[in-house]
Write a protein that holds these residues in place. Sequence first.
Motif, PDB file in Angstrom:
ATOM      1  N   PHE A  52      34.136  36.811  32.526  1.00  0.00           N
ATOM      2  CA  PHE A  52      35.585  36.451  32.419  1.00  0.00           C
ATOM      3  C   PHE A  52      36.828  37.458  32.635  1.00  0.00           C
ATOM      4  CE2 PHE A  52      33.353  33.249  29.721  1.00  0.00           C
ATOM      5  CZ  PHE A  52      34.031  32.078  30.279  1.00  0.00           C
ATOM      6  N   ALA A  53      36.088  38.760  32.449  1.00  0.00           N
ATOM      7  CA  ALA A  53      36.990  39.984  32.526  1.00  0.00           C
ATOM      8  C   ALA A  53      36.836  40.851  33.727  1.00  0.00           C
ATOM      9  CB  ALA A  53      37.102  40.765  31.437  1.00  0.00           C
ATOM     10  N   GLN A  64      34.436  46.747  36.415  1.00  0.00           N
ATOM     11  CA  GLN A  64      35.393  45.375  36.539  1.00  0.00           C
ATOM     12  C   GLN A  64      35.135  44.953  37.745  1.00  0.00           C
ATOM     13  OE1 GLN A  64      39.153  47.456  35.619  1.00  0.00           O
ATOM     14  NE2 GLN A  64      39.021  46.939  33.334  1.00  0.00           N
ATOM     15  N   GLY A  65      34.226  45.629  38.823  1.00  0.00           N
ATOM     16  CA  GLY A  65      34.058  44.932  40.107  1.00  0.00           C
ATOM     17  C   GLY A  65      35.561  45.286  40.917  1.00  0.00           C
ATOM     18  N   PHE A  94      37.088  55.790  37.750  1.00  0.00           N
ATOM     19  CA  PHE A  94      35.908  55.348  38.622  1.00  0.00           C
ATOM     20  C   PHE A  94      35.013  54.460  37.727  1.00  0.00           C
ATOM     21  CE2 PHE A  94      31.461  55.921  40.174  1.00  0.00           C
ATOM     22  CZ  PHE A  94      31.660  55.671  41.523  1.00  0.00           C
ATOM     23  N   TYR A  95      34.479  54.781  36.840  1.00  0.00           N
ATOM     24  CA  TYR A  95      33.257  54.145  36.046  1.00  0.00           C
ATOM     25  C   TYR A  95      34.027  52.654  35.410  1.00  0.00           C
ATOM     26  CZ  TYR A  95      30.380  57.971  36.767  1.00  0.00           C
ATOM     27  OH  TYR A  95      29.629  59.147  37.045  1.00  0.00           O
ATOM     28  N   THR A  96      35.281  52.741  35.213  1.00  0.00           N
ATOM     29  CA  THR A  96      35.676  51.577  34.490  1.00  0.00           C
ATOM     30  C   THR A  96      36.191  50.738  35.747  1.00  0.00           C
ATOM     31  OG1 THR A  96      37.330  52.750  32.882  1.00  0.00           O
ATOM     32  CG2 THR A  96      38.018  50.614  33.476  1.00  0.00           C
ATOM     33  N   LYS A  97      36.593  50.924  37.030  1.00  0.00           N
ATOM     34  CA  LYS A  97      36.803  49.921  38.098  1.00  0.00           C
ATOM     35  C   LYS A  97      35.466  49.512  38.574  1.00  0.00           C
ATOM     36  CE  LYS A  97      40.920  52.179  39.858  1.00  0.00           C
ATOM     37  NZ  LYS A  97      41.751  52.823  40.682  1.00  0.00           N
ATOM     38  N   PHE A  98      34.069  50.280  38.314  1.00  0.00           N
ATOM     39  CA  PHE A  98      33.065  49.976  39.071  1.00  0.00           C
ATOM     40  C   PHE A  98      32.500  48.884  37.890  1.00  0.00           C
ATOM     41  CE2 PHE A  98      28.573  50.083  38.606  1.00  0.00           C
ATOM     42  CZ  PHE A  98      28.030  49.885  39.950  1.00  0.00           C
ATOM     43  N   ASP A 100      35.754  41.141  38.260  1.00  0.00           N
ATOM     44  CA  ASP A 100      35.768  40.342  39.812  1.00  0.00           C
ATOM     45  C   ASP A 100      34.368  40.195  40.145  1.00  0.00           C
ATOM     46  OD1 ASP A 100      38.490  40.354  39.373  1.00  0.00           O
ATOM     47  OD2 ASP A 100      38.970  42.151  40.602  1.00  0.00           O
ATOM     48  N   HIS A 101      33.600  40.387  39.436  1.00  0.00           N
ATOM     49  CA  HIS A 101      32.042  40.430  40.160  1.00  0.00           C
ATOM     50  C   HIS A 101      31.785  39.053  40.239  1.00  0.00           C
ATOM     51  CE1 HIS A 101      30.879  44.587  39.502  1.00  0.00           C
ATOM     52  NE2 HIS A 101      31.315  44.600  38.343  1.00  0.00           N
ATOM     53  N   SER A 102      31.427  38.490  41.371  1.00  0.00           N
ATOM     54  CA  SER A 102      31.148  37.135  41.859  1.00  0.00           C
ATOM     55  C   SER A 102      29.858  36.647  41.325  1.00  0.00           C
ATOM     56  CB  SER A 102      31.197  36.712  43.050  1.00  0.00           C
ATOM     57  OG  SER A 102      30.189  37.458  43.894  1.00  0.00           O
ATOM     58  N   ALA A 103      29.032  37.793  40.955  1.00  0.00           N
ATOM     59  CA  ALA A 103      27.501  37.300  40.730  1.00  0.00           C
ATOM     60  C   ALA A 103      27.583  37.070  39.307  1.00  0.00           C
ATOM     61  CB  ALA A 103      26.496  38.376  41.025  1.00  0.00           C
ATOM     62  N   THR A 104      28.241  37.571  38.482  1.00  0.00           N
ATOM     63  CA  THR A 104      28.405  37.451  36.907  1.00  0.00           C
ATOM     64  C   THR A 104      28.807  36.233  36.300  1.00  0.00           C
ATOM     65  OG1 THR A 104      30.262  38.718  36.756  1.00  0.00           O
ATOM     66  CG2 THR A 104      27.987  39.982  36.678  1.00  0.00           C
ATOM     67  N   ALA A 105      29.275  35.371  37.208  1.00  0.00           N
ATOM     68  CA  ALA A 105      29.983  34.069  36.723  1.00  0.00           C
ATOM     69  C   ALA A 105      28.936  33.131  36.395  1.00  0.00           C
ATOM     70  CB  ALA A 105      30.886  33.618  37.751  1.00  0.00           C
ATOM     71  N   ASN A 106      29.407  32.005  35.269  1.00  0.00           N
ATOM     72  CA  ASN A 106      28.512  30.833  35.128  1.00  0.00           C
ATOM     73  C   ASN A 106      27.192  31.555  34.554  1.00  0.00           C
ATOM     74  OD1 ASN A 106      30.689  29.337  36.017  1.00  0.00           O
ATOM     75  ND2 ASN A 106      29.728  29.200  37.926  1.00  0.00           N
ATOM     76  N   ASN A 107      27.146  32.277  33.743  1.00  0.00           N
ATOM     77  CA  ASN A 107      25.773  32.976  32.917  1.00  0.00           C
ATOM     78  C   ASN A 107      25.405  32.297  31.793  1.00  0.00           C
ATOM     79  OD1 ASN A 107      23.846  34.580  32.283  1.00  0.00           O
ATOM     80  ND2 ASN A 107      25.075  36.652  32.687  1.00  0.00           N
ATOM     81  N   TYR A 108      24.455  31.544  31.969  1.00  0.00           N
ATOM     82  CA  TYR A 108      23.896  30.983  30.818  1.00  0.00           C
ATOM     83  C   TYR A 108      22.959  31.608  29.748  1.00  0.00           C
ATOM     84  CZ  TYR A 108      26.186  27.167  33.321  1.00  0.00           C
ATOM     85  OH  TYR A 108      27.302  26.378  33.731  1.00  0.00           O
ATOM     86  N   ASN A 109      22.818  32.955  30.167  1.00  0.00           N
ATOM     87  CA  ASN A 109      22.282  33.837  29.036  1.00  0.00           C
ATOM     88  C   ASN A 109      23.053  33.958  28.043  1.00  0.00           C
ATOM     89  OD1 ASN A 109      19.884  35.375  30.224  1.00  0.00           O
ATOM     90  ND2 ASN A 109      21.190  35.454  31.922  1.00  0.00           N
ATOM     91  N   LEU A 110      24.264  33.450  27.983  1.00  0.00           N
ATOM     92  CA  LEU A 110      25.131  33.224  26.804  1.00  0.00           C
ATOM     93  C   LEU A 110      24.660  32.126  25.697  1.00  0.00           C
ATOM     94  CD1 LEU A 110      28.744  33.337  28.340  1.00  0.00           C
ATOM     95  CD2 LEU A 110      27.620  35.280  26.625  1.00  0.00           C
TER      96      LEU A 110
END
Length: 401
Positions: A307-308, A82-83, A76-80, A310-320
């Motif tokens: 990158f790992a 990972q989106g 459950f938590y892993t899937k959560f 399926d969350h659409s909201a976490t892409a292109n995160n320039y906090n990196l």
Amino acid sequence: MFKKLLPLFCFFLLNTTLYAQYIPISEDSEISILTVGPGEALYDKFGHSAFRVKDNTLGYDIVYNYGTYDFETPNFYTKFAQGKLLYELSFYNYEQFLASYKRQNRWIKEQVLELSLSDKEAVFNFLQNNAKDENKAYKYDFFFDNCATRMRDVLKEVLGDRLQYNDSFVEEQYTFRELIQKNVHCNSWGSLGMDVATGAVTDRDATAWQYQFLPNYVYQAATTATLDANGKTQPLVKETNFLFKNNPVTHRSNYLLSPLFIFSVISIWVLWITFRDLKRETRSRFLDAGLLFITGVVGIILALLWFATDHSATANNYNLLWAFPFSILVTAAIAKRNPKAWVSRYIIFLLLLFLLLTIHWITGVQEFAIGLLPLFMALAIRYIYVVYYLKRKTSLVVSRK
């Protein structure tokens, strides 16, 4: 006798056959959109939406809820994380729904839809079919496919082009990030967590259609939507009812526990050590190693979310740009008393990343958490000092030779 048993029979069919048989709906039935106000927990701050199918003649009152999931799901938590967690459409008695949100002190509004009998049958049949075991699961997406957007999508799927949404309920233009931040205090840990975890994709302007990922905007959009009924345009909503008015509770936030205060204290500590190092002409090696290690770990988490998953909201995160993953590999090198020359060049690289972060922030490419601003300043000043110290030490070594 038959009339008394019919409601029990219908509800029995709803709960045991999973809609293997047709469940009737009468002329007196009503189909509504239910909108629930925000709750205490972070995941409740945005409210909730559901369908209600009420038939006094046949004696059932059912809520269809697209916001449920199965805690017994394997991993459950892993899937959560990972989106990949599947949400489900569930159904239950309206009184259960009402009692649950009353206990949580969350207001409930109802919008009764102006539908013909054939339209009510079509919507009800769609929900019944969608609630079957083989159809009830769907891949949740916070912005594009959630319990709120399903209200809009189901009605559009069933009613087609006869249902028209318009943009009149949108009075000001907001980005996705601004929309979610309207529901949480900017100087809260929940706000900071969302700002750090979500990327530049959330800083795009949302269209009026996309506003409906939030239940409150589903409510507003339905208020202004129209439906073509035999060539006549009519409002989608027939009437609006307040099913439960909550008792507003005033929450006082403790500034001393807020992100801005905590990170200000940490930043002052880092700056104090830097000032002390400058006076003593030394360098606190383990502070530098600790800063690189922590920002590196945060960077790895953010990179995995990008990158790992399926969350659409976490892409292109320039906090990196401030939490650079590879910093964790430099931890041991910078902890040495006499680090190699490339370490100084790496710190210069981190300062260039901070410059890029500033440009991204000023130009609106991505908004960053206001609570982290003191930390950004402290890190930049510390990195500048480290570069100054290492270069000065190298110069002294060369001059002695």
